[in-house]
Design an enzyme around this catalytic site. Structure first.
Site, PDB file in Angstrom:
ATOM      1  N   GLY A  71       0.821  -1.214   0.000  1.00 41.13           N
ATOM      2  CA  GLY A  71       0.000   0.000   0.000  1.00 41.13           C
ATOM      3  C   GLY A  71       0.850   1.257   0.000  1.00 41.13           C
ATOM      4  O   GLY A  71       0.520   2.243  -0.681  1.00 41.13           O
ATOM      5  N   THR A  72       1.935   1.230   0.735  1.00 40.09           N
ATOM      6  CA  THR A  72       2.784   2.424   0.826  1.00 40.09           C
ATOM      7  C   THR A  72       3.325   2.807  -0.549  1.00 40.09           C
ATOM      8  O   THR A  72       3.250   3.974  -0.960  1.00 40.09           O
ATOM      9  CB  THR A  72       3.950   2.154   1.816  1.00 40.09           C
ATOM     10  OG1 THR A  72       3.373   1.931   3.108  1.00 40.09           O
ATOM     11  CG2 THR A  72       4.922   3.312   1.874  1.00 40.09           C
ATOM     12  N   GLN A 169      -7.979  -0.292   3.727  1.00 32.40           N
ATOM     13  CA  GLN A 169      -8.764  -0.877   4.822  1.00 32.40           C
ATOM     14  C   GLN A 169     -10.157  -1.330   4.396  1.00 32.40           C
ATOM     15  O   GLN A 169     -10.941  -1.776   5.244  1.00 32.40           O
ATOM     16  CB  GLN A 169      -8.875   0.121   5.995  1.00 32.40           C
ATOM     17  CG  GLN A 169      -7.544   0.462   6.649  1.00 32.40           C
ATOM     18  CD  GLN A 169      -6.949  -0.691   7.467  1.00 32.40           C
ATOM     19  OE1 GLN A 169      -7.612  -1.683   7.755  1.00 32.40           O
ATOM     20  NE2 GLN A 169      -5.684  -0.567   7.831  1.00 32.40           N
ATOM     21  N   HIS A 191      -1.697  -7.674   2.575  1.00 31.73           N
ATOM     22  CA  HIS A 191      -1.673  -8.209   3.945  1.00 31.73           C
ATOM     23  C   HIS A 191      -2.827  -7.710   4.812  1.00 31.73           C
ATOM     24  O   HIS A 191      -3.022  -8.198   5.919  1.00 31.73           O
ATOM     25  CB  HIS A 191      -0.322  -7.954   4.622  1.00 31.73           C
ATOM     26  CG  HIS A 191      -0.058  -6.555   5.069  1.00 31.73           C
ATOM     27  ND1 HIS A 191      -0.120  -6.191   6.396  1.00 31.73           N
ATOM     28  CD2 HIS A 191       0.275  -5.442   4.392  1.00 31.73           C
ATOM     29  CE1 HIS A 191       0.184  -4.899   6.496  1.00 31.73           C
ATOM     30  NE2 HIS A 191       0.432  -4.427   5.292  1.00 31.73           N
ATOM     31  N   THR A 227      11.494  -7.296 -11.426  1.00 29.57           N
ATOM     32  CA  THR A 227      10.894  -8.629 -11.559  1.00 29.57           C
ATOM     33  C   THR A 227       9.796  -8.790 -10.518  1.00 29.57           C
ATOM     34  O   THR A 227       9.992  -8.464  -9.345  1.00 29.57           O
ATOM     35  CB  THR A 227      11.978  -9.716 -11.394  1.00 29.57           C
ATOM     36  OG1 THR A 227      12.950  -9.504 -12.414  1.00 29.57           O
ATOM     37  CG2 THR A 227      11.394 -11.110 -11.508  1.00 29.57           C
ATOM     38  N   CYS A 315       1.660   1.806  12.618  1.00 26.40           N
ATOM     39  CA  CYS A 315       2.847   2.464  12.076  1.00 26.40           C
ATOM     40  C   CYS A 315       3.403   3.465  13.067  1.00 26.40           C
ATOM     41  O   CYS A 315       4.565   3.815  13.023  1.00 26.40           O
ATOM     42  CB  CYS A 315       2.514   3.183  10.778  1.00 26.40           C
ATOM     43  SG  CYS A 315       1.784   2.100   9.573  1.00 26.40           S
TER      44      CYS A 315
HETATM   45  N1  PLP Z   1      -2.963   3.034   3.805  1.00 25.05           N
HETATM   46  C1  PLP Z   1      -3.637   2.688   4.903  1.00 25.05           C
HETATM   47  C2  PLP Z   1      -4.979   3.308   5.168  1.00 25.05           C
HETATM   48  C3  PLP Z   1      -3.110   1.749   5.798  1.00 25.05           C
HETATM   49  O1  PLP Z   1      -3.802   1.401   6.893  1.00 25.05           O
HETATM   50  C4  PLP Z   1      -1.840   1.180   5.512  1.00 25.05           C
HETATM   51  C5  PLP Z   1      -1.204   0.218   6.455  1.00 25.05           C
HETATM   52  O2  PLP Z   1      -1.280   0.378   7.655  1.00 25.05           O
HETATM   53  C6  PLP Z   1      -1.175   1.569   4.333  1.00 25.05           C
HETATM   54  C7  PLP Z   1      -1.769   2.501   3.522  1.00 25.05           C
HETATM   55  C8  PLP Z   1       0.163   0.996   3.978  1.00 25.05           C
HETATM   56  O3  PLP Z   1       0.051  -0.289   3.430  1.00 25.05           O
HETATM   57  P1  PLP Z   1       1.289  -1.305   3.456  1.00 25.05           P
HETATM   58  O4  PLP Z   1       1.436  -1.800   4.847  1.00 25.05           O
HETATM   59  O5  PLP Z   1       0.898  -2.387   2.489  1.00 25.05           O
HETATM   60  O6  PLP Z   1       2.482  -0.545   2.976  1.00 25.05           O
END
Ligand code: PLP
Length: 378
Positions: A71-72, A169, A191, A227, A315
């Site tokens: 997600g990041t 989420q 995840h 890759t 986080c």
């Molecule tokens: N965006 C939201 C709303 C999240 O809750 C999170 C993870 O806590 C992320 C982005 C980041 O995702 P990832 O852990 O796959 O990098």
């Protein structure tokens, strides 16, 4: 015998058996998906099958799915100056959006006291912006509050802008149809839905062209070089398929467990505050506190009882700073410091809720004895 209850699903979900099986099977495949020989084609098939499954989860064409490391990275990729001249983001976005991607600055979209993006403010801001790129989350990871993204999409599109939705989420808990929500771009993370860590996707609407963050080979149609994480992607695909098939029943069951949990929290501490309870919320999330409680202490106390919960966002755990989400909602910092998030998932049982409530009863009694009785019991 000790009992355990994992209740931190917004941080990470339990790996689904289907996803685990798909990861294990993919690890047996040797080829590079870019190779033309049979071994390469076998790996490519795994990636493309997963792409179809992820696409089906959110109602898009497979070609609109760009796999990333999570997600990041998908958020960082979405915040591309090729897509807009002005970036607008809400004050409750995840840190991976708050860090602005490749923009130097952004305009904040405020939220209401209930934790909802302020649409009147958004309307004014997009009207005053040149080619706005707006990033809003589908649901907040701390409060679970579901954001008015389809209303926002109409405002953004009327102003000639582009809307990115961080939907990390959402899947498994609420409907996440890309087109129905009015998204131009959407972030997903494996995840959080029962897939493996370190893989996610950015959905990019047909016709949108963004500049790649990671350049090199031409993988992912030039949008993300490197890759592919074949096993991770295969696991993501299997989790996406399981969510698509089962989410509605799972969400209804989880919501009933959450109701039981919240009744129990209030029974032991009638002064408990549950954030977002008055607006639409994810069915699995409870963010609560009682005056006088310290989240760091409470998380440890729960942990000693075998219960995994978090203090606000995972986080930011380890840091004592109060949640930026509650701060943006105007919550008193003392109260915000006590916020505990309990988040449930597809494998949560009645027994798990019982274990959490037993631990909470003990903790609430201790807080009561420690002198916060007026606040907790009043
Ligand atoms: N965006 C939201 C709303 C999240 O809750 C999170 C993870 O806590 C992320 C982005 C980041 O995702 P990832 O852990 O796959 O990098």
């Amino acid at each position: 015998m000790s009992s355990h209850a994992y209740c931190d699903w917004n941080a990470t979900a339990e790996l689904r058996p289907e996803a685990k099986a798909a990861v294990m099977a993919a690890l047996e495949v040797t080829g590079n998906p870019s190779s033309v020989h049979a071994a390469g084609r076998a790996a490519r098939r795994l990636v493309e099958e997963a792409r179809e499954r992820v696409a089906a989860l959110v109602g898009v064409a497979p070609r609109e799915v760009v796999f990333t490391s999570g997600g990041t990275e998908a958020n960082a990729l979405a915040l591309s100056p090729a897509l807009g001249d002005t970036l607008l983001i809400s004050t409750i976005e995840h840190p991976s959006v708050r860090s602005l991607g490749r923009f130097a600055d952004a305009t904040d979209v405020p939220v209401t006291a209930a934790g909802l993006a302020d649409l009147a403010a958004l309307e004014r801001l997009v009207k005053d912006s040149d080619r706005p790129l707006v990033s809003l989350m589908l649901a907040n990871n701390e409060t679970g509050v579901i954001q008015p993204v389809s209303e926002a999409a109409a405002l953004v599109h009327d102003a000639g802008g582009c809307l990115h939705i961080d939907a990390v989420q959402g899947p498994g808990r609420i409907a996440c149809d890309f087109k129905a929500l009015g998204a131009d771009l959407m972030t997903l993370s494996a995840h959080k839905i029962g897939g493996p860590h370190g893989v996610g996707a950015l959905i990019v609407r047909d016709g949108l062209v963004l500049d790649a963050l990671i350049k090199g080979g031409g993988q992912e149609r030039g949008a993300r070089a490197g890759t592919e994480n074949v096993a991770g992607i295969a696991g993501f695909g299997a989790a996406a398929e399981a969510v698509r098939l089962h989410w509605a029943a799972e969400a209804a069951r989880i919501e009933a467990l959450r109701a039981e949990l919240e009744t129990g929290i209030k029974a032991s501490a009638p002064k408990a505050v549950i954030w977002g309870a008055e607006v639409p919320r994810l069915p699995n999330t409870t963010l609560f506190t009682v005056p006088g409680m310290k989240a760091e202490t409470a998380v440890i106390a729960f942990d000693l009882e075998g219960v995994a919960v978090s203090s606000g966002a995972a986080c930011s755990s380890g840091k004592v700073a109060p949640s930026h989400v509650l701060a943006a909602m105007g919550v008193n910092p003392e109260l915000a410091r006590g916020a505990i998030r309990v988040s449930l998932g597809y494998a949560t049982t009645n027994e798990d809720v019982g274990i959490v409530l037993k631990a909470w009863e003990k903790l609430a009694k201790r807080l009561y004895k420690a002198g916060n009785q007026q606040e907790i019991a009043a």
